[in-house]
Each structure stands twice: as structure tokens, then as C-alpha cells.
Design an enzyme around this catalytic site. Structure first.
Site, PDB file in Angstrom:
ATOM      1  N   GLY A   1      -4.261   2.001   4.523  1.00  0.00           N
ATOM      2  CA  GLY A   1      -4.553   1.243   5.732  1.00  0.00           C
ATOM      3  C   GLY A   1      -4.641   2.387   6.794  1.00  0.00           C
ATOM      4  O   GLY A   1      -3.371   3.078   6.701  1.00  0.00           O
TER       5      GLY A   1
ATOM      6  N   ASP B   1       6.864   2.549  -3.584  1.00  0.00           N
ATOM      7  CA  ASP B   1       6.774   3.871  -3.178  1.00  0.00           C
ATOM      8  C   ASP B   1       7.473   4.503  -2.504  1.00  0.00           C
ATOM      9  O   ASP B   1       8.018   4.714  -0.954  1.00  0.00           O
ATOM     10  CB  ASP B   1       5.566   3.144  -1.716  1.00  0.00           C
ATOM     11  CG  ASP B   1       5.182   4.471  -1.533  1.00  0.00           C
ATOM     12  OD1 ASP B   1       5.049   5.474  -2.188  1.00  0.00           O
ATOM     13  OD2 ASP B   1       4.223   3.720  -0.643  1.00  0.00           O
TER      14      ASP B   1
END
Ligand SMILES: *[C@@H]1O[C@H](CO)[C@@H](O)[C@H](O)[C@H]1NC(C)=O
Ligand SMILES: *[C@@H]1O[C@H](CO)[C@@H](O)[C@H](O)[C@H]1NC(C)=O
Ligand SMILES: *[C@@H]1O[C@H](CO)[C@@H](O)[C@H](O)[C@H]1NC(C)=O
Ligand SMILES: *[C@@H]1O[C@H](CO)[C@@H](O)[C@H](O)[C@H]1NC(C)=O
Ligand SMILES: *[C@@H]1O[C@H](CO)[C@@H](O)[C@H](O)[C@H]1NC(C)=O
Ligand SMILES: *[C@@H]1O[C@H](CO)[C@@H](O)[C@H](O)[C@H]1NC(C)=O
Ligand SMILES: *[C@@H]1O[C@H](CO)[C@@H](O)[C@H](O)[C@H]1NC(C)=O
Ligand SMILES: *[C@@H]1O[C@H](CO)[C@@H](O)[C@H](O)[C@H]1NC(C)=O
Length: 904
Positions: free
Chosen positions: A532, A650
Site C-alpha cells: 500500500g 521482509d
């Protein structure tokens, strides 16, 4: 007038006499024995001590480090942890002959100072005043001379962490003043001398992790002052003597990892002060006496695991008020769980009752534990809500839970107890319980039909998973991090599942979000993230925030839910705080985080200075180390303190957010997923992964594992060391090449290599260089191509917190392969991971292997496995040891260092 003058004179006199007294005292502190002065100089040169500690021209009593004098005579010598001169370090030896000239010497401490050699015979006769002898971690070998028994003033004798061989001389039993005797972590053989039962002043006896055989002398019960008895990790046999119960002052008792057999003595209730009772990994059998311990006692840690106990667990064990950990796994205990917990306040305790024969329902007693491994039993019924997130329950007979025993196995177990097993969970798919006579036929038919349906469903699920995985893999190659949905190892909450929104900060309206971000104006856009867009924002009260806008047309809803689910379960000072959310729109969801003034590591490592020129200012080393430790804390929390463990997936510089004080707040949490235990799902995913990884890949690929995070973290560390931006963010060929070229410069035996790859903008001195070197070494161990051999995050954290130990311990003997003390096991685990690959068998990779994906409790259970790999097989073990010395050339205290001036 006269009066006043006489007063002044008097004052002067007093003052002078004070001065005189003072200087007299001063001279009394100077060394006044010529013999001892010469002896100190001899010692100084035979050991190669440096002028830094022992400056040759000055007075030893006042100015030499570690010299303690009384009335001008030397009474204490402490060279613990000293470094040798370069010349002294070239040929270190146990040459301390000069000690014989200190006739009043009461204390000699050389711990962590390499003295490769044997303890001289004359120690017993030449040091008559000695009270304290500390030779821990001194690389000593050979036998313990029996003459040590003549040191009758000795109060403390520490010889642990060396390579001592031979028997324990029974003459040590003459040391009647001895309070502390620590012979642990050597290669001693023979039996525990019976003469030890006369050491009436002993408070601590540690002979753990040796090769001792024979029994525990029953007279040990007469050591009435004993507080700590550790003889774990040997090959002791026969039974536990009942006289142990006489040790009323005992606090710690560790008899684990031996070959003790027979029942536990029927009454150990005399152990009134016991806090730790460890008898795991033996061959003890029969049921435990119900009155084993007094009620309301002080027990904190109980380990009965991996024996052959039968019968019920004494009820008192369920209600210990101080309990922290109860491990009875791997026995044949049976019975049902008690329904009430008497002292339910010990909610932080961990329970491991796996691999036994407990049965019945999961009861409320579980409430008092923060984690419970109950796998491998015969529990039936459902997992109660309060237990959902803290139990491991594979291989039981539970309803609605995957990976359970077959219905047949369960019903025959219950039938054997004269009970009926009527469980209708997924076990419907197998046969119906034989005890149910009525409607049995319809049930069989139903079961068959259901079975078929479930099989087809499973097949479909498998195919879907396969597709998902291959798709995911495709995207992984582009970004290094998957964009797709969670991998099969993850447990995304089902979309309809209600979240506890109250734990997710404030609920903002869409209008509030619009207002805060200036209607998502371009000027407020921070970046397009993969889950996003991130916008800067200001809440009404002027609070700066970061808003993530997730467009559900391009981002999967599960991604959003995953992150919300994560935040609903986890809160930790090292995780970026979620201030709120806005979920009211159908197609757009918003998460509101606290604003981090210093952005993320990738943007802060180098910053434009405020000055006019375009020069960049780079983060100093202290800050870099602090960031590394902070990030390791965050990951260690996810991996080891959450259950099931979370994998970040991540980890890269841009995920490491920095607040105003450069404290780490881990962000980028959309990829987080739970690393399942040894679950069914996991096996499927492993299977799938196996197919995926048939082509070679560096990243270790199995990126739903903690080991994947560790790998990525290794790259972050390397980025901190080298200043090479972007390494942690990419996986492409050029960064791989760079890694391949860089790693060879990192060498635990040679500091100089690191100077060739170090970030040129770092300004560091000699001392800091060792820290940089240590971080590089840690990074390299994280980047091991074999996931199973990468260190666990908690060890990485320890190593980063003690960087000098990483590089220094490695050069002393204390980084023992067989190291099991908590102090050094992290070190062993760390280095075990990348030490010479030819030494696979000897390196303690087992922890990393076993613990990976296991519950944190399982880990603490296995760390107790002292001396694993030396189960009484002396011959084998000693060859292992010899081999290990080849990998570790005899340790040297100091590295050859060209910068340091040659002394003496
Ligand atoms: C021994 O010397 C070391 C190093 O000088 C010092 O850190 C330590 O406190 C000393 N220990 C004792 C017991 O004097
Ligand atoms: C010092 O000790 C040595 C033994 O190491 C001994 O030969 C010598 O006589 C002693 N020196 C004195 C002055 O006592
Ligand atoms: C010896 O020195 C070490 C480190 O300076 C210290 O930790 C240890 O307690 C000392 N040993 C004794 C017996 O005091
Ligand atoms: C010292 O100990 C040894 C062996 O225990 C013994 O034979 C010897 O007589 C003792 N020497 C002295 C001086 O006590
Ligand atoms: C304990 O030490 C004292 C001297 O400190 C000694 O007199 C006594 O005999 C010792 N006690 C035992 C039981 O050996
Ligand atoms: C438990 O008992 C079964 C049979 O009763 C036996 O086969 C098994 O080895 C026992 N397990 C342990 C850990 O003692
Ligand atoms: C099994 O779990 C599902 C949801 O996962 C639930 O709807 C169902 O009622 C459960 N079945 C039983 C027998 O508890
Ligand atoms: C299992 O079988 C029972 C009885 O036939 C049935 O009531 C129940 O719904 C079944 N459970 C599942 C999960 O299919």
C-alpha cells in the site's frame, strides 16, 4: 596572644603528624620484599604480561593491575582476562614457577588467560597459603595432580572449562575448608571419589559435563551445607541415593543426562529449599512417589523428561506456587489433567507433557501455564478457547484439530482403559469407534462418504497451495520478498474471523483520515509500498502519523487482515506502534502508525548534512551497533517469545524504522506470518518447498521460517558493516556476486580481512574495530547457505550484545564445542553454524536444527541436554575432542597485532 600562638603551633603539629602518618601508611603499602619483586618480574616475563597492566618501573602493590598486597607482601594475583604481549602470545605456556616465592599468596586467579600445559605437581606443596585458585577457561590439559590435596587452606577451587583428563584424585577430599569445587566441563573419567563425603564445608559441587562413571556416593547426604550439586552430563549409573534427601540446604540439584536407573527415592521431602530439580535424560523408571515433595515448597524448575517413568504425576506438581517450568516429556506418565488449579497465579510457567500417555479432556489447569506442549498424548474433546493459542497438541485424539492420531489408535487406547472414545472431529474420516454398536453401519457408510469428500477436498487444497506457491515464487524473484498471499506455512485468519479491534488502537473515520493526510496529497506521499501507499499525516491533536492506504483491488484483503491479526496479538516496544485503523470503506483500508522521525535504516545510514556542500554524513558505529541490537531484539521477540513463533519475512534495511533516538521500531509487517510447529500444514509446505527449491537458490527460499529472517538479517548486518546500500533489499545477481566477494574477507581468526570491506566513512579506533569484526562474523554466520546451520536469533542477539566475546572467546578455550553453560552456549550455537563444514558431526548444530520451528519451550527443554553427543562413549568423544582441536588450533590470548608496540 600566647594562647593563640600555641594553638596555631598545636594545629600545625597535628597537621604534620597526620601527614606523617599518612605517608607512613603509604610506604607500608609499597612492596617491601625483594624476593617477591624479583618473582613478579619473572612471572611477568614468563607469562608475557604487558606494561599496560604491569608497568615495570612502578610499584606493584600500588600500580600493577590485579596485585593485592598486605603489609608490603603479595597476597593476591589476578591476571584474569589479561592479554599477553605479542611475543608472549606466540608461545604461551603454563610457566608460573615464580609463584613459589610468594609464601603468603592466598589467591591466584588466571581465569580466561590461556595457560596451555598441565597443573604443575608443586602447586600442592609450593603454595601453602593458597585459599582461592581460579583456573577456569585456561586451556589446561593433563591430569589434576593429587598433591593439590595438600592445599588444606583452599576454600575455592575452580578448574572448569579446561581439557583436564584422568581421574579426580581422592586426595581432594582432604580439603576440609573447601566451599566451592568446580571441575565441570573437562574430560575427567573415573568415579566421584568417596572421600568427597568428608567435605563438610562444601556449598557448591559442580562436576558436570565430564565422563564420570559409577554411582553417586550415598554419603553425599552428609554434605549438610551443600546448596548446589551439579553432576549432569556424565555417565553415572545405578540409582539416586535416598540420602540425597538429607541435603536440607540444597537449592539446585542437577543429575540430568546420565544413565541413572531405578525409581526416584520415596522421600526427598528433606529438600526443603530446593528450587531446581533436574533429573531429565536418564533411565529412571516406575511411578513417582505421591509424597515426593513437601507441599508449598520453593520448586521453580522441574525436569523429569526422557526417563521411563510410569503412573500418574504427583498432584503436588500441578500446584507449585513458584513454578516456572515443568517438563515431564518423553515418559510413560498417564492419567487425566486435574480440573482445578490450586494456585493459578503462576501464569508464566511453561509446561511440557508431550510424548506421554495422558488422556481425557484438556482441563482448566492449562490456564496457569503460558505455554503447554501436550503433543503425543491421548487427549480428546476440543481445545478450549483459553488454550487455543498456547498449546501444542499434534498427535492426540482431539476434535477439529489437524494431525491427530487415527481414530482406531485412540479408541483402542481408551478401550484399554475401559473407557469409550466418542470423538467426532476430523477423525470421522477414519473408522468409527468399535464400542458403539448401534447405528454402526450407518456410521461406517457416513464415514466412507465423508472420507471421500475430505480426500477430494484435500486434493483441491493441495493443488491450490501448489499454484499459490509457484505464483508467489515468481514474485519473489523480482522483489526478493513475496507480494502474494501468505505461503502455506502461514496461518492467515479467515477473512470472516472477528478481530479484537479494541487492541488495534483507535478507529478513525474516513473523514479523519482524509483530513490528516491532506486528502492523500502527493506532497504527503512517502513511498509506494508493496502492500500500500504510505502517507505522512497529522492527526487532530497535531500528532504526526504515517497512514498506509491499502487498495483492496490491488492488495489482497488477507494481507490487511494478516497485519491486523498480527497487531492484535503482538505488542512490543521494538515493533512500530499501530495507533489506529479505518476499515469502514469496502475497498480501501487504512492503518495508522506512529511517525518515525528518523525514517528507516536504508534512508538514515547516510544523510545529507545541513551544510551547503553535498557531503553525506554516515551513522557512527555506536549507533549502528545499537540499531543492530534493536533489530535483533525485535526479531528475537517474534521468533522466540511469541507462540507460535512469527516470521517477519521482509527483513531489510527499509523495514527497520528509527525513532527520534535511533531506537529501532520494526515495521513492514504485512508479510509476517506464524511459523507453524511441526504441523500437518507445515509438512505439506515443506513438501512443496522441496519441489520449488530443486533449482539452487541462495536465499534459503523457505521464507516462512525463522532461518529465512536470519539470512536477511545477516545482509542487514553486512550493510551496517560495509555501508553498501541496498544489499539487504535485493536478491539479484549483482548483489549475490557482491556477497560472494565480500564474505571471504570475514574470518574469525583474522581481524585484518574486515578492514578491507569496512565502510570507509566509519571512523573507528582499534577497540571498535573488534566490534565491527564481530558484527561481520555474526553476519557471516547468518548467511550460511544451509538454513539449519544459521544461528537462532536469540544467540545473534547475545552475540551482538557482547561483540568482544564473539571474537575474543573464540581465541580462548572457552568457546568449547561441548560448551553447555548458558554463558557460552550461545557462542557455541553461533559458531557451530558456520565452522568448517568438514566438521559437521562435531558442531552443535543440533540446537539450531531442533529448535527451528519448535516452540520456545521445546528449546529450553533441549538446552538442558547437557553433554548430548557424549553419552558415555568416552572413546568416541575424546576423538571428537582431538578432532576439534585440529579445527581450533590451540588458543592464543592475543592476535598478532602489528599496530601494538612490542613490549619488553
Ligand atoms: C580480577 O581482575 C580483573 C581484571 O583486572 C577484574 O576485572 C576483576 O574484577 C578482578 N577480580 C577480582 C576478584 O579481583
Ligand atoms: C624462588 O623460587 C625458586 C623456585 O621456583 C627457588 O629456586 C628460589 O630459591 C626462590 N628464591 C628465593 C629467593 O627464595
Ligand atoms: C577471577 O576473576 C574473574 C574475572 O575478573 C572473576 O569473575 C572471578 O570471580 C574471579 N575468581 C574468583 C574466585 O574470585
Ligand atoms: C602431598 O600430597 C601427596 C599426595 O597426596 C602426599 O604423598 C605427600 O606426602 C604430601 N606432601 C606434603 C608435604 O604434605
Ligand atoms: C569447616 O571449616 C572449618 C574451618 O573453617 C573447619 O574447622 C571445620 O572442620 C570444617 N568443617 C567440616 C565439617 O569439615
Ligand atoms: C512406555 O511403555 C511402552 C509399553 O508399555 C514401552 O514400549 C515404551 O518403551 C515406554 N516408553 C518409555 C519412554 O518408557
Ligand atoms: C470445528 O471448527 C469449525 C470452525 O473451524 C466450527 O464451525 C465447527 O463447529 C467445529 N466443529 C466442532 C465439532 O466443534
Ligand atoms: C462427525 O460425525 C458425527 C456423527 O455422525 C456428526 O454429528 C458430525 O457432524 C461429524 N463431524 C464432522 C466434522 O463431520
Amino acid at each position: 596572644m600566647v594562647d593563640r600562638r600555641s594553638k596555631v603551633v598545636l594545629l600545625c603539629f597535628v597537621y604534620l603528624s597526620l601527614l606523617f602518618n599518612f605517608s607512613l601508611e603509604q610506604t607500608q603499602h609499597l612492596l617491601n620484599s625483594r624476593v617477591e619483586r624479583l618473582a613478579l618480574l619473572r612471572l611477568r616475563s614468563s607469562l608475557g604480561l604487558r606494561a599496560k597492566e604491569w608497568p615495570i618501573k612502578s610499584d606493584p602493590c600500588t600500580l600493577w593491575a590485579g596485585i593485592q598486597c598486605q603489609n608490603g607482601r603479595v597476597v593476591g594475583i589476578n591476571i584474569s582476562g589479561f592479554k599477553r604481549t605479542r611475543i608472549g602470545g606466540e608461545n604461551p605456556q603454563f610457566s608460573v614457577d615464580a609463584l613459589q616465592n610468594f609464601t603468603l599468596l592466598a589467591s591466584f586467579n588466571a581465569s580466561n588467560f590461556a595457560l596451555p600445559g598441565s597443573i604443575p605437581e608443586w602447586f600442592g606443596t609450593g603454595l601453602p597459603s593458597l585459599q582461592v585458585l581460579d583456573l577456569r577457561s585456561c586451556s589446561i590439559f593433563g591430569t589434576i595432580p593429587s598433591t593439590l590435596g595438600n592445599l588444606t587452606n583452599l576454600r575455592s577451587l575452580y578448574l572448569s572449562h579446561n581439557g583436564l583428563t584422568g581421574i579426580v584424585p581422592s586426595s581432594l577430599g582432604q580439603l576440609l575448608n573447601l566451599q566451592i569445587l568446580d571441575l565441570s566441563k573437562n574430560s575427567l573419567t573415573g568415579t566421584i571419589p568417596v572421600s568427597f563425603v568428608g567435605l563438610g564445608n562444601l556449598t557448591l559441587l559442580d562436576m558436570s559435563v565430564n565422563y564420570l562413571t559409577g554411582g553417586i556416593p550415598s554419603g553425599i547426604g552428609s554434605l549438610s551445607r551443600l546448596q548446589s550439586l551439579n553432576i549432569s552430563g556424565n555417565s553415572l549409573s545405578s540409582s539416586i541415593p535416598a540420602q540425597l534427601g538429607d541435603l536440607s540446604n540444597l537449592v539446585d540439584l542437577d543429575l540430568g543426562s546420565n544413565s541413572l536407573a531405578g525409581p526416584v527415592p520415596s522421600d526427598l521431602r528433606g529438600l526443603r529449599n530446593l528450587q531446581r530439580f533436574l533429573i531429565g535424560k536418564n533411565s529412571l523408571s516406575e511411578s513417582l512417589p505421591a509424597n515426593l515433595f513437601p507441599p508449598l515448597n520453593k520448586l521453580q524448575v522441574v525436569n523429569l523428561s526422557h526417563n521411563a517413568f510410569t503412573g500418574e504425576l504427583p498432584a503436588v506438581l500441578w500446584s507449585l506456587s513458584q513454578l516456572q517450568s515443568l517438563d515431564v516429556s518423553g515418559n510413560n506418565f498417564t492419567g487425566t489433567l486435574p480440573t482445578v488449579s490450586l494456585n493459578a497465579n503462576a501464569s508464566t510457567a511453561a509446561l511440557n507433557i508431550s510424548d506421554n500417555m495422558f488422556y481425557g479432556g484438556i482441563s482448566s489447569v492449562i490456564r496457569r501455564f503460558s505455554f503447554a506442549d501436550m503433543s503425543g498424548n491421548y487427549f480428546q474433546g476440543q481445545v478450549p478457547d483459553y488454550a487455543q493459542n498456547k498449546v501444542q497438541v499434534v498427535e492426540n485424539c482431539l476434535q477439529n484439530v489437524t494431525n491427530q492420531r487415527s481414530g482406531g489408535e485412540c479408541s483402542s487406547f481408551y478401550a484399554g482403559k475401559g473407557l469409550t472414545f466418542d470423538n467426532f472431529g476430523l477423525t470421522n474420516t477414519t473408522q468409527s469407534p468399535p464400542s458403539q454398536k448401534k447405528s454402526r453401519r450407518t456410521k461406517i457408510i457416513l464415514a466412507a462418504v465423508l472420507g471421500g469428500v475430505v480426500a477430494i477436498l484435500l486434493l483441491v487444497v493441495l493443488i491450490v497451495l501448489l499454484m499459490v506457491c509457484t505464483r508467489k515464487r515468481g514474485s519473489t524473484n523480482q522483489r526478493g520478498i513475496g507480494v502474494g498471499p501468505a505461503p502455506p506455512g502461514a496461518s492467515p485468519p479467515s477473512p470472516g474471523m472477528p478481530l479484537n479491534l479494541s487492541s488495534l488502537g483507535d478507529a478513525f473515520t474516513y473523514e479523519q483520515i482524509l483530513l490528516a493526510t491532506g486528502e492523500f496529497g502527493d506532497e504527503n506521499l512517502i513511498k509506494h509500498g508493496h502492500s500500500g501507499d504510505l502517507f505522512r499525516g497529522l492527526l487532530e491533536g497535531g500528532i504526526p502519523v504515517v497512514v498506509k492506504k491499502m487498495d483492496l483491488q490491488s492488495v489482497k484483503k488477507e494481507t490487511c487482515m494478516l497485519e491486523l491479526d498480527f497487531f492484535s496479538k503482538v505488542s512490543h516496544p521494538r515493533i512500530v506502534p499501530l495507533l489506529g485503523h479505518c476499515l469502514e470503506n469496502e475497498n480501501e483500508k487504512f492503518l495508522v502508525y506512529k511517525f518515525m522521525p528518523n525514517g528507516d535504516l536504508s534512508s538514515s545510514l547516510f544523510r545529507k548534512t545541513d551544510s551547503d556542500d553535498d557531503s553525506l554524513q554516515s551513522l557512527d558505529w555506536i549507533t549502528r551497533l545499537k540499531i543492530a541490537i534493536g533489530a535483533a531484539e525485535a526479531l528475537s521477540y517474534l521468533h522466540h517469545e511469541c507462540s507460535p513463533p512469527f516470521v517477519h519475512r521482509d527483513v531489510q534495511a527499509s523495514s527497520i524504522l528509527l525513532d527520534d533516538k535511533f531506537e529501532v521500531r520494526l515495521g513492514s509487517l504485512t508479510e509476517v506470518c506464524a511459523q507453524e510447529g511441526d504441523g500437518h500444514q507445515n509438512r505439506i509446505s515443506r513438501l512443496l518447498r522441496l519441489q520449488q527449491t530443486s533449482e539452487p537458490s541462495t536465499s534459503g527460499t523457505a521464507n516462512a521460517t525463522c532461518a529465512y529472517d536470519v539470512y536477511c538479517f545477516g545482509k542487514v548486518l553486512l550493510e551496517l558493516v560495509t555501508g553498501k546500500l541496498g544489499i539487504s533489499a535485493s536478491n539479484d545477481a549483482s548483489s549475490k556476486d557482491w556477497l560472494e566477494q565480500t564474505l571471504p574477507y570475514i574470518n574469525i581468526y583474522d581481524k585484518d580481512g574486515v578492514t578491507k570491506i569496512i565502510d570507509p566513512s566509519l571512523i573507528i579506533d582499534e577497540d571498535l574495530l573488534e566490534e565491527v569484526w564481530a558484527m561481520a562474523v555474526v553476519a557471516k554466520s547468518c548467511l550460511n547457505p544451509k538454513p539449519a546451520r544459521r544461528p537462532l536469533m536469540r544467540y545473534i542477539l547475545k552475540a551482538l550484545e557482547n561483540p568482544l566475546k564473539v571474537v575474543r572467546e573464540e581465541h580462548t578455550s572457552s568457546a568449547r564445542l561441548r560448551a553447555t553453560s548458558s554463558r557460552s552456549s550461545w557462542n557455541a550455537a553461533l559458531f557451530g553454524s558456520w565452522r568448517s563444514s568438514s566438521d559437521v558431526a562435531n558442531v552443535p548444530v543440533a540446537p539450531a536444527n531442533k529448535l527451528e520451528g519448535g516452540s520456545s519451550f521445546k528449546q529450553s527443554g533441549t538446552t538442558g541436554s547437557q553433554g548430548s553427543g557424549h553419552n558415555g562413549d568416552g572413546a568416541h568423544s575424546s576423538s571428537t575432542r582431538r578432532h576439534s582441536k585440529e579445527i581450533f588450533p590451540e588458543p592464543m590470548e592475543e592476535l598478532p597485532d602489528v599496530n601494538r608496540p612490542i613490549e619488553d
